[in-house]
Design a protein around this motif. Structure first.
Motif, PDB file in Angstrom:
ATOM      1  N   TYR A  99       0.809  -1.212   0.000  1.00 16.67           N
ATOM      2  CA  TYR A  99       0.000   0.000   0.000  1.00 16.67           C
ATOM      3  C   TYR A  99       0.853   1.278   0.000  1.00 16.67           C
ATOM      4  O   TYR A  99       0.391   2.317  -0.460  1.00 16.67           O
ATOM      5  N   ASP A 100       2.070   1.199   0.538  1.00 22.43           N
ATOM      6  CA  ASP A 100       2.933   2.385   0.618  1.00 22.43           C
ATOM      7  C   ASP A 100       2.196   3.568   1.237  1.00 22.43           C
ATOM      8  O   ASP A 100       2.296   4.700   0.779  1.00 22.43           O
ATOM      9  N   SER A 101       1.464   3.298   2.311  1.00 24.33           N
ATOM     10  CA  SER A 101       0.714   4.363   2.978  1.00 24.33           C
ATOM     11  C   SER A 101       1.629   5.371   3.657  1.00 24.33           C
ATOM     12  O   SER A 101       1.233   6.510   3.912  1.00 24.33           O
ATOM     13  N   SER A 102       2.836   4.934   3.966  1.00 31.19           N
ATOM     14  CA  SER A 102       3.840   5.804   4.563  1.00 31.19           C
ATOM     15  C   SER A 102       5.090   5.726   3.699  1.00 31.19           C
ATOM     16  O   SER A 102       5.377   4.671   3.112  1.00 31.19           O
ATOM     17  N   PRO A 103       5.854   6.828   3.577  1.00 31.09           N
ATOM     18  CA  PRO A 103       7.090   6.771   2.782  1.00 31.09           C
ATOM     19  C   PRO A 103       8.006   5.640   3.247  1.00 31.09           C
ATOM     20  O   PRO A 103       8.124   5.391   4.446  1.00 31.09           O
ATOM     21  N   ARG A 104       8.656   4.981   2.312  1.00 30.98           N
ATOM     22  CA  ARG A 104       9.467   3.819   2.672  1.00 30.98           C
ATOM     23  C   ARG A 104      10.598   4.168   3.623  1.00 30.98           C
ATOM     24  O   ARG A 104      10.942   3.380   4.509  1.00 30.98           O
ATOM     25  N   ALA A 105      11.172   5.339   3.474  1.00 28.29           N
ATOM     26  CA  ALA A 105      12.241   5.758   4.389  1.00 28.29           C
ATOM     27  C   ALA A 105      11.710   5.899   5.812  1.00 28.29           C
ATOM     28  O   ALA A 105      12.394   5.535   6.784  1.00 28.29           O
ATOM     29  N   GLN A 107       9.125   4.260   7.037  1.00 30.83           N
ATOM     30  CA  GLN A 107       8.860   2.911   7.522  1.00 30.83           C
ATOM     31  C   GLN A 107      10.136   2.270   8.064  1.00 30.83           C
ATOM     32  O   GLN A 107      10.134   1.675   9.150  1.00 30.83           O
ATOM     33  N   ALA A 108      11.226   2.393   7.320  1.00 31.02           N
ATOM     34  CA  ALA A 108      12.498   1.799   7.748  1.00 31.02           C
ATOM     35  C   ALA A 108      13.008   2.452   9.027  1.00 31.02           C
ATOM     36  O   ALA A 108      13.479   1.761   9.945  1.00 31.02           O
ATOM     37  N   GLN A 109      12.888   3.765   9.105  1.00 29.19           N
ATOM     38  CA  GLN A 109      13.334   4.478  10.298  1.00 29.19           C
ATOM     39  C   GLN A 109      12.529   4.040  11.520  1.00 29.19           C
ATOM     40  O   GLN A 109      13.087   3.765  12.585  1.00 29.19           O
ATOM     41  N   GLY A 110      11.214   3.983  11.358  1.00 26.34           N
ATOM     42  CA  GLY A 110      10.368   3.537  12.459  1.00 26.34           C
ATOM     43  C   GLY A 110      10.642   2.102  12.848  1.00 26.34           C
ATOM     44  O   GLY A 110      10.672   1.753  14.041  1.00 26.34           O
ATOM     45  N   PHE A 111      10.856   1.258  11.864  1.00 22.88           N
ATOM     46  CA  PHE A 111      11.116  -0.158  12.117  1.00 22.88           C
ATOM     47  C   PHE A 111      12.381  -0.333  12.946  1.00 22.88           C
ATOM     48  O   PHE A 111      12.399  -1.066  13.950  1.00 22.88           O
ATOM     49  N   ARG A 112      13.446   0.350  12.561  1.00 28.09           N
ATOM     50  CA  ARG A 112      14.703   0.225  13.287  1.00 28.09           C
ATOM     51  C   ARG A 112      14.567   0.741  14.729  1.00 28.09           C
ATOM     52  O   ARG A 112      15.193   0.213  15.654  1.00 28.09           O
ATOM     53  N   LYS A 113      13.760   1.759  14.913  1.00 31.17           N
ATOM     54  CA  LYS A 113      13.507   2.292  16.263  1.00 31.17           C
ATOM     55  C   LYS A 113      12.833   1.225  17.127  1.00 31.17           C
ATOM     56  O   LYS A 113      13.188   1.053  18.312  1.00 31.17           O
ATOM     57  N   HIS A 114      11.876   0.529  16.559  1.00 32.09           N
ATOM     58  CA  HIS A 114      11.184  -0.529  17.307  1.00 32.09           C
ATOM     59  C   HIS A 114      12.125  -1.702  17.588  1.00 32.09           C
ATOM     60  O   HIS A 114      12.037  -2.334  18.649  1.00 32.09           O
ATOM     61  N   ILE A 115      13.007  -2.009  16.647  1.00 27.10           N
ATOM     62  CA  ILE A 115      14.000  -3.057  16.886  1.00 27.10           C
ATOM     63  C   ILE A 115      14.864  -2.692  18.087  1.00 27.10           C
ATOM     64  O   ILE A 115      15.148  -3.530  18.951  1.00 27.10           O
ATOM     65  N   ALA A 116      15.284  -1.421  18.148  1.00 21.16           N
ATOM     66  CA  ALA A 116      16.101  -0.970  19.278  1.00 21.16           C
ATOM     67  C   ALA A 116      15.358  -1.155  20.599  1.00 21.16           C
ATOM     68  O   ALA A 116      15.942  -1.579  21.606  1.00 21.16           O
TER      69      ALA A 116
END
Length: 259
Positions: A99-105, A107-116
């Motif tokens: 869907y690309d509802s959020s910019p891919r960059a 998404q990646a930034q948020g994802f890495r934050k959650h991983i941390a």
């Protein structure tokens, strides 16, 4: 007994009848569920549901669709919220290129934050991955080099390569009603080779109701049909699949406690 490891009880279509759907779940041997966060700013509402209902737990996180809306929320804030006694996981977070509802960059930034946050707390990260297999594998590999973290590939709908790499990195794979769909051949293949100690079951309610309820509003009690399909695919009894998936749930979601 069964645990629905991923549903959204705060969504209006379910929250209007929480007592009823939880009673129906218990009638189907579903004795607990995790209501999953899609927006951190709604954590108070999500955690309130978990707080007042027996054997309902919650998570804290931002769905990739909403990643751009909550980039200002730090990993430290996620960690602090996760200290709630009924919060047993981080997420859901990840990548969704369908869907690309959020910019891919974003998404990646948020994802890495959650991983941390997952790495710091030891709570499992609930990963949403759709149409982003290559980037998902790359991020998981890069982050694993910085330190291990527990995770589950929720509502698995990706390719075999992501399943195998996720398992190699120590992750779990969770199956939803999709596995009961006739055309879900690749997902059914994954369901057959996932090790016995690494699979979970979920509804992702109110979405993705399994056969024979496909097209209707999903609810936690329907996870029984997913477990029955897994039993068929793996050539095992329903009782064995139910018991194993529940054992796996409490191993991964180790903060969850039955009342």
């Amino acid at each position: 007994m069964l645990i629905d490891s991923h549903c959204h009880l705060d969504f209006d279509v379910l929250s209007a009848d929480l007592e009823g759907l939880l009673a129906r779940a218990r009638a189907n041997q579903v004795v607990g569920c995790v209501t999953i966060s899609t927006r951190i700013r709604r954590f108070d509402a999500i955690s309130a549901i978990a707080q007042v209902h027996e054997n309902v737990w919650c998570s804290v996180g931002t769905h990739p669709h909403n990643a751009h809306e909550e980039l200002d929320i730090s990993a430290e804030e996620i960690i602090k919220l996760s200290q709630h006694p009924k919060c047993v996981a981080i997420g859901e977070a990840g990548l969704d290129y369908h869907y690309d509802s959020s910019p891919r960059a974003a998404q990646a930034q948020g994802f890495r934050k959650h991983i941390a946050a997952a790495r710091e707390t030891g709570l499992p990260l609930v990963i949403h991955a759709r149409a982003a297999d290559d980037d998902m594998i790359a991020i998981l590999e890069e982050e694993a080099e910085q330190g291990a973290f527990p995770f589950v590939l929720h509502c698995f709908s990706s390719g075999v390569a992501l399943a195998r790499r996720g398992l190699e990195l120590g992750g779990y794979v969770s199956f939803s009603g999709i596995v009961t769909f006739r055309n879900a051949v690749e997902i059914q293949e994954v369901a057959q080779f996932v090790p016995a100690d690494r699979f979970l079951v979920e509804t992702d309610a109110p979405y993705l109701a399994p056969v024979p309820f496909r097209g209707k509003t999903n609810e936690p009690g329907f996870v029984r049909h997913t477990a029955e399909k897994l039993a068929e695919l793996r050539g095992e009894s329903f009782e064995r699949i139910a018991g194993q998936s529940t054992e796996n749930f409490f191993r991964l979601f180790s903060k969850a406690r039955m009342d």
